[in-house]
Design an enzyme around this catalytic site. Sequence first.
Site, PDB file in Angstrom:
ATOM      1  N   ASP A  94       4.292  28.164 -10.095  1.00 57.67           N
ATOM      2  CA  ASP A  94       3.146  27.287  -9.857  1.00 57.67           C
ATOM      3  C   ASP A  94       3.419  26.347  -8.687  1.00 57.67           C
ATOM      4  O   ASP A  94       4.568  26.025  -8.367  1.00 57.67           O
ATOM      5  CB  ASP A  94       2.775  26.501 -11.118  1.00 57.67           C
ATOM      6  N   GLU A 104       5.749  23.956 -14.128  1.00 56.58           N
ATOM      7  CA  GLU A 104       6.766  22.979 -13.723  1.00 56.58           C
ATOM      8  C   GLU A 104       6.123  21.809 -13.008  1.00 56.58           C
ATOM      9  O   GLU A 104       6.534  20.660 -13.178  1.00 56.58           O
ATOM     10  CB  GLU A 104       7.805  23.635 -12.810  1.00 56.58           C
TER      11      GLU A 104
END
Length: 377
Positions: free
Chosen positions: A69, A134
């Site tokens: 991400d 994250e």
Amino acid sequence: MHSATLELTKQLISRSSVTPDDKGCQQLMIERLEAIGFVIEHLRFDDVDNFWAVRGQSGPILCFAGHTDVVPTGPESDWTHLPFEPTEQDGQLYGRGAADMKGSLAAMVVAVEQFVAEHPNHSGRIAFLITSDEEGIASNGTVKVVEWLQEQGITPEYCLVGEPSSTARCGDVIKNGRRGSLGCVMRVKGKQGHVAYPHLASNPIHSAAPALTELVAEVWDAGNEFFPATSFQISNINGGTGATNVIPGELQVTFNFRFSTALTDQILRERTEAILDKHGLDYELDWKLSGQAFLTAEGALVEAAVASILEVTGIETELSTAGGTSDGRFIAPMGTQVVEIGPVNATIHQVDENVNIADLDILTSIYQRLLAKLFTQ
């Protein structure tokens, strides 16, 4: 010269994986890993895709950890090149995630492909722990995969996180630890009233000010050999109705500690409450521990990392614990040795994020050399 790492980085950047949406990045990595003998465990928690991949039957585990991400781009009109259309210019590769951390993910995959081709019967086990959570809340990503690993009785001996650790040149800094992060929202109760009649009210701003001054001035510790002194920062203060003639009934203060291994979060909570109690405040505290401090001061992983960087780049790297938190905070408590090695972090989370193209192959060589030091000697 064709660079497999550059090509894979570009493929990953072109997938607009704004947290927590993976957008197919993990499947792209999985296909490459399955082709060289990795066994894959798809681990989806709520709306977050994660996977654990492992190659080898026995021996110590070196886990490559990272995230697919990326943070939001902001207005795309502010970018020189569209953020999800990877663009090469003047030796740099531009795109969201180029440095944080799709370049590292690509380097990990290619390094392992090349290592396995040279050492198909390597000792030990190579693993990947990859999440798409994250940059966001980080509640259904690495922390959940670690819980799953513990349920399976799996504890990696070594973990290499691909966070962008470097400052000026690729490999000049290894993160061998991170400070802990403890946040808090404090609500101080008062009594609302008219500013002309303060004796009929209780101003929480006035009553909290001396306590906040003391918290700011407090020396929490002196740090230690690996960490700077613990820091206390107020990030938000809010109170009042917006009117100039009303004493507010409540004050809300948000603050954060970044702390070393010299302290624990429990000690910080107790010392904070002692200061607030000394000033006689009527308060409530809502604490949130984002991660404990962790440190890999020495060991086989640090030694292999330092030596690999020296051999590939000629740089005598610096061990550092500076910066924010990383997913290493979830992995280290298992007893795993953790280091972070990645590209230069100068443009992460910025408009026109970019990575030096040559550094992608340098990083690949560092990862491959580290594998060889741990699993072929």
